[in-house]
Design a protein around this motif. Structure first.
Motif, short mmCIF file in Angstrom:
data_model
loop_
_atom_site.label_atom_id
_atom_site.label_comp_id
_atom_site.label_asym_id
_atom_site.label_seq_id
_atom_site.Cartn_x
_atom_site.Cartn_y
_atom_site.Cartn_z
N GLY A 193 66.91 -74.84 -13.05
CA GLY A 193 66.75 -76.27 -13.29
C GLY A 193 67.00 -76.68 -14.72
N ALA A 239 61.39 -82.09 -7.80
CA ALA A 239 60.99 -82.70 -9.06
C ALA A 239 59.80 -81.89 -9.56
CB ALA A 239 60.60 -84.16 -8.84
N GLN A 240 59.86 -81.47 -10.83
CA GLN A 240 58.80 -80.62 -11.39
C GLN A 240 58.18 -81.30 -12.59
OE1 GLN A 240 59.07 -76.14 -12.08
NE2 GLN A 240 59.50 -76.90 -14.13
N GLY A 286 65.80 -80.05 -17.52
CA GLY A 286 64.82 -81.12 -17.69
C GLY A 286 64.71 -81.60 -19.11
N GLY A 312 59.36 -82.93 -17.57
CA GLY A 312 59.75 -82.87 -16.18
C GLY A 312 61.12 -82.23 -16.02
N ASP A 313 61.36 -81.72 -14.84
CA ASP A 313 62.62 -81.03 -14.55
C ASP A 313 63.09 -81.38 -13.15
OD1 ASP A 313 62.66 -78.93 -16.85
OD2 ASP A 313 60.68 -78.69 -15.96
N ALA A 314 64.36 -81.18 -12.91
CA ALA A 314 64.92 -81.12 -11.57
C ALA A 314 65.20 -79.64 -11.33
CB ALA A 314 66.20 -81.93 -11.47
#
Length: 113
Positions: free
Chosen positions: A32, A63-64, A34, A104-106
């Motif tokens: 990922g 979504a993280q 972010g 946040g990350d994808a």
């Protein structure tokens, strides 16, 4: 789940893990991009998966949200992840390295290794 994360405002991570579902173990990979954080760390995370009615709902884009820190082997942090199928993961992270993480990350999870 095991990840390596590097960040300097933007962040990237890659890793692998295992899902135990209905008594069987399934390997998966994770990668990922972010925003948020600075440093580099290795993450070992364990936790719970919610709203997983079938194995086919587990892979996909999540979504993280994350927070945590690492200073050598001293660390703290949590990861919350949710995909488009409504599967939610709450993972408690143990980090090693030097990292301040808030962002946040994808994240894409693919079954198999």
């Amino acid at each position: 789940m095991r990840q390596v994360q590097a960040a300097f405002i933007g962040s990237g991570n890659t890793g692998s893990g295992t899902l135990t579902y209905r008594g069987r173990t399934y390997p998966f990979t994770v990668a990922g991009l972010g925003v948020g954080g600075i440093g580099i760390s290795r993450i070992e995370a364990r936790g719970e998966v919610y709203d997983l009615s079938s194995l086919e709902r587990f892979p996909g884009t999540y979504a993280q949200g994350r927070y945590g820190y690492a200073l050598g082997s001293s660390s703290a942090g949590d990861l919350w992840m949710k995909n488009g199928s409504g599967v939610v993961m709450h993972l408690v992270a143990k980090r090693t390295g030097l990292m301040l993480s808030l962002g946040g990350d994808a994240v894409v999870i693919t079954m198999g290794q």
